[in-house]
Write a protein that holds these residues in place. Sequence first.
Motif, PDB file in Angstrom:
ATOM      1  N   ASP A  72       4.030  -5.523   2.263  1.00 27.63           N
ATOM      2  CA  ASP A  72       4.261  -7.400   2.455  1.00 27.63           C
ATOM      3  C   ASP A  72       5.168  -8.510   1.758  1.00 27.63           C
ATOM      4  O   ASP A  72       5.520  -7.941  -0.051  1.00 27.63           O
ATOM      5  CB  ASP A  72       2.681  -8.351   2.554  1.00 27.63           C
TER       6      ASP A  72
ATOM      7  N   SER B  67       6.780  -8.596   7.154  1.00 27.14           N
ATOM      8  CA  SER B  67       6.058  -7.028   6.644  1.00 27.14           C
ATOM      9  C   SER B  67       6.510  -6.335   7.285  1.00 27.14           C
ATOM     10  O   SER B  67       7.051  -6.310   8.439  1.00 27.14           O
ATOM     11  CB  SER B  67       4.464  -7.265   6.600  1.00 27.14           C
TER      12      SER B  67
ATOM     13  N   SER C  97       3.323   0.733   3.074  1.00 25.16           N
ATOM     14  CA  SER C  97       2.990  -1.211   3.973  1.00 25.16           C
ATOM     15  C   SER C  97       3.855  -1.486   2.494  1.00 25.16           C
ATOM     16  O   SER C  97       3.365  -1.735   1.846  1.00 25.16           O
ATOM     17  CB  SER C  97       1.646  -1.264   5.242  1.00 25.16           C
TER      18      SER C  97
ATOM     19  N   GLN D 199      -0.442  -4.147   6.802  1.00 26.58           N
ATOM     20  CA  GLN D 199      -1.573  -3.590   6.145  1.00 26.58           C
ATOM     21  C   GLN D 199      -2.611  -3.349   7.066  1.00 26.58           C
ATOM     22  O   GLN D 199      -3.064  -1.833   6.548  1.00 26.58           O
ATOM     23  CB  GLN D 199      -1.738  -4.760   5.413  1.00 26.58           C
TER      24      GLN D 199
ATOM     25  N   ARG E 175      -5.237  -9.717   6.422  1.00 30.04           N
ATOM     26  CA  ARG E 175      -4.423  -8.789   5.888  1.00 30.04           C
ATOM     27  C   ARG E 175      -2.968  -8.930   7.273  1.00 30.04           C
ATOM     28  O   ARG E 175      -3.365  -8.915   8.249  1.00 30.04           O
ATOM     29  CB  ARG E 175      -5.126  -7.720   6.440  1.00 30.04           C
TER      30      ARG E 175
ATOM     31  N   TYR F 281       0.882  -1.171  -0.206  1.00 30.10           N
ATOM     32  CA  TYR F 281      -0.402   0.095  -0.402  1.00 30.10           C
ATOM     33  C   TYR F 281       1.321   0.865  -0.260  1.00 30.10           C
ATOM     34  O   TYR F 281       1.650   1.423   0.163  1.00 30.10           O
ATOM     35  CB  TYR F 281      -0.780   0.142   1.354  1.00 30.10           C
TER      36      TYR F 281
END
Length: 255
Positions: A98, A108, A96, A74, A70, A4
Amino acid sequence: MHNYLNPKYLALQEFITAIPSRFADPKFGLMLHNGRNIIKSVEVNGIQLVIKSYQCPSLLNRFIYGRLRRSKAQRAYLHATRLRNLGIDSPEAVASIDIRNRGVLANSYFISLHSNYQSMDVVNDYPHNAPALEPLMDAMTDFIITIHNAGILHRDLNITNILYRHNANGNYSFQLIDTNRMDFKRRLSDRERIDNMRRLSCGTAAYIYILERYAQQMNRSDNSFELKGVLARLIFDERQRAKQRVKQHIRQHNR
């Protein structure tokens, strides 16, 4: 890699994409916390960022966070953004990341702007220095009421996850951090409010002061609200101690 990225910080995309390959380098950033999770501060393009690397989860959780839920990073990003949209301050979410391997979560990272606010752990000095602390504790309690009235449950409402700033006009401003564990509801019952506040990691005197202020501001005229709050705290603390005893026993057994 699943990201994100806040559209405001598209100029940082190349730097953010490189974080997983650089984060472990001791020369990368300033270490703020080195524990279960690792937090570093770094400046890029004149912007001070905080990067939180979440502990690599168990094999089961790697699968769950990789396929079914998530990740913590996240959720931290989405919740921080939602808080700000609801008028509750939190350090602005930047990105964010991952890292997944065949659908299984490996690592993450959550990236936010650096905050110049201070930790509320100063209330642990209460009742010492009470005249200086009580206005701050009153304002913090009012902030918690605002959060609860908005239907927000911070599932780790620890004192250290509330930051404050004393403004030039004498008022206080607050921020919430560690936002990965949160629920958003239409309305909270008194029981949900009390259960949430029992997590406040401050001394007993400070906790009772906060309960009394909360009840007063919510027009709870009898003592039942405070009594329920104290009981909830006692039960919660005993459960935490029991968990620690079990963990200690397991560690000793595995030696």
